[in-house]
Motif scaffolding. Sequence first.
Motif, short mmCIF file in Angstrom:
data_model
loop_
_atom_site.label_atom_id
_atom_site.label_comp_id
_atom_site.label_asym_id
_atom_site.label_seq_id
_atom_site.Cartn_x
_atom_site.Cartn_y
_atom_site.Cartn_z
N LYS A 9 -1.65 -7.91 -15.74
CA LYS A 9 -1.00 -8.11 -14.45
C LYS A 9 0.49 -7.80 -14.56
O LYS A 9 1.09 -7.28 -13.63
CB LYS A 9 -1.19 -9.55 -13.98
CG LYS A 9 -2.48 -9.82 -13.24
CD LYS A 9 -2.40 -11.13 -12.51
CE LYS A 9 -3.54 -11.33 -11.54
NZ LYS A 9 -3.61 -10.31 -10.52
N TYR A 36 -1.52 5.33 -8.53
CA TYR A 36 -0.62 5.16 -7.42
C TYR A 36 0.49 4.19 -7.85
O TYR A 36 0.28 3.31 -8.69
CB TYR A 36 -1.34 4.57 -6.20
CG TYR A 36 -2.13 5.60 -5.42
CD1 TYR A 36 -3.38 6.04 -5.86
CD2 TYR A 36 -1.62 6.14 -4.24
CE1 TYR A 36 -4.09 7.00 -5.15
CE2 TYR A 36 -2.33 7.09 -3.52
CZ TYR A 36 -3.55 7.51 -3.98
OH TYR A 36 -4.27 8.46 -3.27
N TYR A 86 -1.01 1.06 -9.63
CA TYR A 86 -2.42 0.85 -9.35
C TYR A 86 -3.23 2.04 -9.84
O TYR A 86 -2.90 3.20 -9.52
CB TYR A 86 -2.67 0.70 -7.85
CG TYR A 86 -2.08 -0.53 -7.23
CD1 TYR A 86 -0.83 -0.51 -6.62
CD2 TYR A 86 -2.76 -1.74 -7.24
CE1 TYR A 86 -0.29 -1.64 -6.06
CE2 TYR A 86 -2.23 -2.88 -6.67
CZ TYR A 86 -0.99 -2.83 -6.07
OH TYR A 86 -0.45 -3.95 -5.51
N LEU A 97 -12.11 5.24 -2.12
CA LEU A 97 -11.13 5.03 -3.18
C LEU A 97 -11.08 3.54 -3.47
O LEU A 97 -10.73 2.74 -2.60
CB LEU A 97 -9.77 5.55 -2.74
CG LEU A 97 -8.70 5.70 -3.81
CD1 LEU A 97 -9.12 6.72 -4.86
CD2 LEU A 97 -7.38 6.10 -3.19
N THR A 98 -11.42 3.19 -4.71
CA THR A 98 -11.41 1.79 -5.15
C THR A 98 -10.21 1.58 -6.05
O THR A 98 -10.02 2.31 -7.02
CB THR A 98 -12.70 1.47 -5.90
OG1 THR A 98 -13.82 1.65 -5.01
CG2 THR A 98 -12.70 0.03 -6.40
N PHE A 99 -9.44 0.54 -5.75
CA PHE A 99 -8.22 0.25 -6.51
C PHE A 99 -8.44 -0.88 -7.50
O PHE A 99 -9.25 -1.79 -7.27
CB PHE A 99 -7.10 -0.16 -5.56
CG PHE A 99 -6.50 0.97 -4.77
CD1 PHE A 99 -7.07 1.39 -3.59
CD2 PHE A 99 -5.34 1.60 -5.21
CE1 PHE A 99 -6.52 2.44 -2.85
CE2 PHE A 99 -4.77 2.63 -4.48
CZ PHE A 99 -5.37 3.05 -3.32
N GLY A 100 -7.68 -0.82 -8.59
CA GLY A 100 -7.59 -1.96 -9.47
C GLY A 100 -6.63 -2.99 -8.90
O GLY A 100 -6.05 -2.78 -7.82
N THR A 101 -6.44 -4.08 -9.62
CA THR A 101 -5.59 -5.16 -9.13
C THR A 101 -4.10 -4.91 -9.36
O THR A 101 -3.27 -5.63 -8.85
CB THR A 101 -5.97 -6.49 -9.77
OG1 THR A 101 -6.02 -6.31 -11.18
CG2 THR A 101 -7.34 -6.96 -9.29
N TYR B 35 -7.00 -0.24 4.91
CA TYR B 35 -7.16 -1.07 3.72
C TYR B 35 -6.58 -2.45 3.98
O TYR B 35 -5.59 -2.60 4.73
CB TYR B 35 -6.44 -0.46 2.52
CG TYR B 35 -7.21 0.61 1.80
CD1 TYR B 35 -7.23 1.92 2.26
CD2 TYR B 35 -7.92 0.32 0.63
CE1 TYR B 35 -7.95 2.89 1.59
CE2 TYR B 35 -8.63 1.29 -0.05
CZ TYR B 35 -8.64 2.58 0.44
OH TYR B 35 -9.35 3.54 -0.22
N GLY B 40 -1.64 -10.34 -4.56
CA GLY B 40 -2.13 -10.40 -5.94
C GLY B 40 -3.35 -9.55 -6.21
O GLY B 40 -3.86 -9.53 -7.34
N GLN B 41 -3.83 -8.85 -5.19
CA GLN B 41 -5.01 -8.01 -5.35
C GLN B 41 -4.67 -6.56 -5.02
O GLN B 41 -3.65 -6.27 -4.41
CB GLN B 41 -6.14 -8.50 -4.45
CG GLN B 41 -6.59 -9.93 -4.73
CD GLN B 41 -7.73 -10.36 -3.82
OE1 GLN B 41 -8.41 -9.54 -3.22
NE2 GLN B 41 -7.92 -11.67 -3.73
N GLY B 42 -5.56 -5.66 -5.43
CA GLY B 42 -5.41 -4.28 -5.05
C GLY B 42 -5.92 -4.06 -3.64
O GLY B 42 -6.65 -4.90 -3.09
N PRO B 43 -5.53 -2.95 -3.02
CA PRO B 43 -6.04 -2.66 -1.67
C PRO B 43 -7.56 -2.53 -1.66
O PRO B 43 -8.15 -1.97 -2.58
CB PRO B 43 -5.38 -1.32 -1.34
CG PRO B 43 -4.18 -1.24 -2.23
CD PRO B 43 -4.59 -1.93 -3.49
N LEU B 45 -10.78 -1.20 0.75
CA LEU B 45 -11.11 -0.39 1.93
C LEU B 45 -11.89 -1.21 2.95
O LEU B 45 -12.88 -1.87 2.63
CB LEU B 45 -11.95 0.81 1.51
CG LEU B 45 -12.38 1.74 2.65
CD1 LEU B 45 -11.17 2.46 3.23
CD2 LEU B 45 -13.43 2.74 2.18
N TYR B 104 -4.04 10.20 -1.07
CA TYR B 104 -3.84 9.59 0.24
C TYR B 104 -2.34 9.45 0.48
O TYR B 104 -1.56 9.25 -0.45
CB TYR B 104 -4.42 8.19 0.28
CG TYR B 104 -5.92 8.06 0.18
CD1 TYR B 104 -6.75 9.12 -0.10
CD2 TYR B 104 -6.50 6.80 0.37
CE1 TYR B 104 -8.11 8.93 -0.20
CE2 TYR B 104 -7.86 6.62 0.28
CZ TYR B 104 -8.67 7.69 -0.01
OH TYR B 104 -10.02 7.51 -0.10
#
Lengths: 109, 115
Positions: A9, A36, A86, A97-101, B35, B40-43, B45, B104
């Motif tokens: 983190k 990103y 990210y 599009l799937t992002f990490g934390t 999104y 504390g989290q990622g985006p 969708l 994007y």
Amino acid sequence: AQRVTQPEKLLSVFKGAPVELKCNYSYSGSPELFWYVQYSRQRLQLLLRHISRESIKGFTADLNKGETSFHLKKPFAQEEDSAMYYCALSGYGNEKLTFGTGTRLTIIP
Amino acid sequence: EAGVAQSPRYKIIEKRQSVAFWCNPISGHATLYWYQQILGQGPKLLIQFQNNGVVDDSQLPKDRFSAERLKGVDSTLKIQPAKLEDSAVYLCASSLDRTGIYGYTFGSGTRLTVV
């Protein structure tokens, strides 16, 4: 299902030291990986894509399909690299599009 | 080129109220995304449009969230009624084509606080 894991983190690195931000993914098909970045008070923006094999602002990332990783690296950190990073994944034929934390990188002067 | 425009920048509402967010993508970008980013989290969708059609809304809580892109240009995301857990930044993004392979472009987001 597709998943992106960024285990750190927070990451603090001294200026001039090497940087490595870790990213691991889970995806059954052919992945497309991205990094990103979000600088303070700025929009989320694309840093680099694995498909273009480019170096942006001194950062590189290599897709390792065997280890399902896409770690972001820079040999010498600069203060302006401090930001939130990210890792993101999409797939051929599955464009979501799937992002990490995210990992917050802080460069110590 | 102009970026992705979003409004408002901030919104505070009470739970059970309604709220709407607006997004105008980059001119010529056929694909538009909403999104949700919780602190504390990622985006994550919520919904993807290709022109004025929905490509993916599998993670949109349809009992309270709705979105439209009637003319295939700008889009509106609505929450009715809002819950405390909807507090988040709502990001709009657009891409040249539906693959997103060129990346994007994100707007600055709308920060929603539900009290």
